[in-house]
Design a protein around this motif. Structure first.
Motif, short mmCIF file in Angstrom:
data_model
loop_
_atom_site.label_atom_id
_atom_site.label_comp_id
_atom_site.label_asym_id
_atom_site.label_seq_id
_atom_site.Cartn_x
_atom_site.Cartn_y
_atom_site.Cartn_z
N GLY A 96 0.98 -1.30 -0.10
CA GLY A 96 0.26 -0.10 0.07
C GLY A 96 0.92 1.32 -0.15
O GLY A 96 0.17 2.33 0.31
N GLY A 97 2.06 1.34 -0.45
CA GLY A 97 2.82 2.46 -0.33
C GLY A 97 2.58 3.28 -1.85
O GLY A 97 1.76 2.98 -2.56
N THR A 98 3.05 4.48 -1.63
CA THR A 98 2.78 5.27 -2.95
C THR A 98 3.80 4.64 -3.94
O THR A 98 4.72 3.73 -3.84
N ALA A 99 3.58 4.99 -5.17
CA ALA A 99 4.04 4.91 -6.35
C ALA A 99 5.85 5.09 -6.07
O ALA A 99 6.55 3.99 -6.58
N GLU A 100 6.06 6.09 -5.60
CA GLU A 100 7.44 6.39 -5.51
C GLU A 100 8.04 5.59 -4.58
O GLU A 100 9.33 4.99 -4.60
N GLU A 101 7.44 5.03 -3.33
CA GLU A 101 8.01 4.32 -2.28
C GLU A 101 8.11 2.87 -3.11
O GLU A 101 9.13 2.34 -2.74
N ASN A 102 7.14 2.53 -3.83
CA ASN A 102 7.25 1.21 -4.40
C ASN A 102 8.56 1.10 -5.31
O ASN A 102 9.23 0.07 -5.29
N LEU A 103 8.56 2.30 -6.06
CA LEU A 103 9.84 2.05 -6.96
C LEU A 103 11.12 2.34 -6.34
O LEU A 103 11.99 1.74 -6.89
N GLN A 104 11.17 2.91 -5.20
CA GLN A 104 12.60 2.99 -4.50
C GLN A 104 12.79 1.46 -4.11
O GLN A 104 13.89 1.17 -4.06
N ARG A 105 12.03 0.53 -3.64
CA ARG A 105 12.22 -0.67 -3.40
C ARG A 105 12.54 -1.56 -4.57
O ARG A 105 13.38 -2.31 -4.35
N ILE A 106 11.71 -1.41 -5.55
CA ILE A 106 12.14 -2.07 -6.69
C ILE A 106 13.62 -1.81 -7.15
O ILE A 106 14.43 -2.62 -7.69
N PHE A 107 13.82 -0.43 -7.12
CA PHE A 107 15.21 0.15 -7.58
C PHE A 107 16.28 -0.87 -6.57
O PHE A 107 17.20 -0.94 -7.21
N ARG A 108 15.91 -1.08 -5.56
CA ARG A 108 16.86 -1.82 -4.49
C ARG A 108 17.21 -3.14 -5.19
O ARG A 108 18.29 -3.85 -4.92
N ILE A 109 16.19 -3.81 -5.91
CA ILE A 109 16.27 -5.13 -6.60
C ILE A 109 17.18 -5.16 -7.67
O ILE A 109 18.22 -5.74 -7.88
N PHE A 110 17.22 -3.90 -8.45
CA PHE A 110 18.10 -3.82 -9.43
C PHE A 110 19.48 -3.16 -9.14
O PHE A 110 20.29 -3.65 -10.08
N ASP A 111 19.50 -2.54 -8.13
CA ASP A 111 20.82 -2.22 -7.65
C ASP A 111 21.49 -3.36 -6.90
O ASP A 111 21.81 -3.18 -5.74
N VAL A 112 22.23 -4.00 -7.91
CA VAL A 112 22.67 -5.59 -6.98
C VAL A 112 23.93 -5.20 -6.21
O VAL A 112 24.06 -5.84 -5.14
N ASP A 113 24.62 -4.10 -6.56
CA ASP A 113 25.88 -3.86 -5.60
C ASP A 113 25.76 -2.87 -4.33
O ASP A 113 26.45 -2.64 -3.63
N ASN A 114 24.33 -2.79 -4.41
CA ASN A 114 24.06 -1.68 -3.29
C ASN A 114 24.83 -0.25 -3.42
O ASN A 114 25.04 0.38 -2.17
N ASN A 115 25.31 0.32 -4.44
CA ASN A 115 26.24 1.55 -4.60
C ASN A 115 25.30 2.62 -4.80
O ASN A 115 25.55 3.60 -5.35
N GLY A 116 23.89 2.47 -4.92
CA GLY A 116 22.90 3.65 -5.44
C GLY A 116 22.78 3.87 -6.79
O GLY A 116 22.18 4.89 -6.98
N SER A 117 23.33 3.21 -7.82
CA SER A 117 22.97 3.38 -8.86
C SER A 117 23.27 1.93 -9.61
O SER A 117 23.39 0.83 -9.30
N ILE A 118 22.48 1.78 -10.64
CA ILE A 118 22.53 0.60 -11.45
C ILE A 118 23.38 0.90 -12.87
O ILE A 118 23.12 1.68 -13.58
N SER A 119 24.22 -0.20 -13.02
CA SER A 119 25.22 -0.10 -14.28
C SER A 119 24.44 -1.07 -15.41
O SER A 119 23.44 -1.68 -14.88
N LYS A 120 24.99 -0.96 -16.49
CA LYS A 120 24.49 -1.44 -17.66
C LYS A 120 24.36 -3.04 -17.12
O LYS A 120 23.84 -4.05 -17.52
N LYS A 121 25.71 -3.60 -16.68
CA LYS A 121 26.00 -5.00 -16.45
C LYS A 121 24.84 -5.30 -15.33
O LYS A 121 24.32 -6.62 -15.50
N GLU A 122 24.74 -4.58 -14.45
CA GLU A 122 23.66 -5.01 -13.38
C GLU A 122 22.24 -5.33 -13.86
O GLU A 122 21.52 -6.23 -13.62
N LEU A 123 21.79 -4.36 -14.92
CA LEU A 123 20.69 -4.49 -15.63
C LEU A 123 20.55 -5.60 -16.59
O LEU A 123 19.37 -6.41 -16.49
N LYS A 124 21.58 -5.89 -17.25
CA LYS A 124 21.83 -7.29 -18.19
C LYS A 124 21.50 -8.37 -17.39
O LYS A 124 20.83 -9.26 -17.40
#
Length: 191
Positions: A96-124
């Protein structure tokens, strides 16, 4: 949390704190915490226990490839354990969070090395890990590499070679085709 004979004891203070930080009603927090502590008396789930829990809670979900990514999303302090509080906060946001809160959680899934950003390698890698889910929901039959490369181009607005949380959220909220497609695949895993 109190400790009695080596077991975690739920206190009213903890119930109030979790309720305040998560936004969940105190009675609901108490019920969920008590249920959690019955199964996890030390107040934490390790990866093995988390895998069992996910299999029970979401029996149709194939977690083999996505287990590390999902565990990382719940393990917000990165200590290798999912505490009762971490679990409840993420669970509440997804329910039940806002769209932004949910997207922040999803971002954490994509940010494999937890450095605050997603590289092309992580996305692939994530697209590869999600290949079974993507195959089921890919009527245009886009190749995994095309999905990853296209989503990366949509999200990396400043072309600096990495995707920030802000860029990630903006691309999905703007309904960019491949970015939205990937986010929907992750959301579908949990709903």
């Amino acid at each position: 949390m109190g400790n009695k004979n080596g077991k975690i004891v739920l206190t009213e203070e903890i119930v109030e704190e979790i309720s305040k930080t998560s936004g969940i009603d105190k009675n609901e927090v108490r019920q969920q915490c008590e249920a959690f502590l019955v199964k996890h008396p030390n107040g934490n789930m390790d990866k093995k226990e988390f895998r069992k829990f996910i299999k029970t809670a979401l029996p149709d979900l194939n977690m083999k490839k996505m287990e590390e990514n999902t565990f990382r999303m719940y393990d917000t302090n990165q200590d290798g354990m999912v505490s009762m509080e971490e679990f409840l906060i993420v669970f509440h946001i997804f329910s039940g969070g806002t769209a932004e809160e949910n997207l922040q959680r999803i971002f954490r899934i994509f940010d494999v090395d937890n450095n605050g950003s997603i590289s092309k390698k992580e996305l692939k890698k994530l697209v590869k890990d999600m290949s079974a889910i993507i195959k089921e929901n890919n009527p245009d039959k886009f190749a995994a590499d095309v999905i990853a490369t296209s989503a990366f181009k949509e999200m990396d607005k400043d072309n600096d070679g990495c995707i920030t949380s802000k860029e990630f959220c903006a691309a999905i909220l703007a309904q960019d085709k491949f970015s939205k497609f990937l986010a929907v695949q992750v959301i579908d895993m949990f709903t």
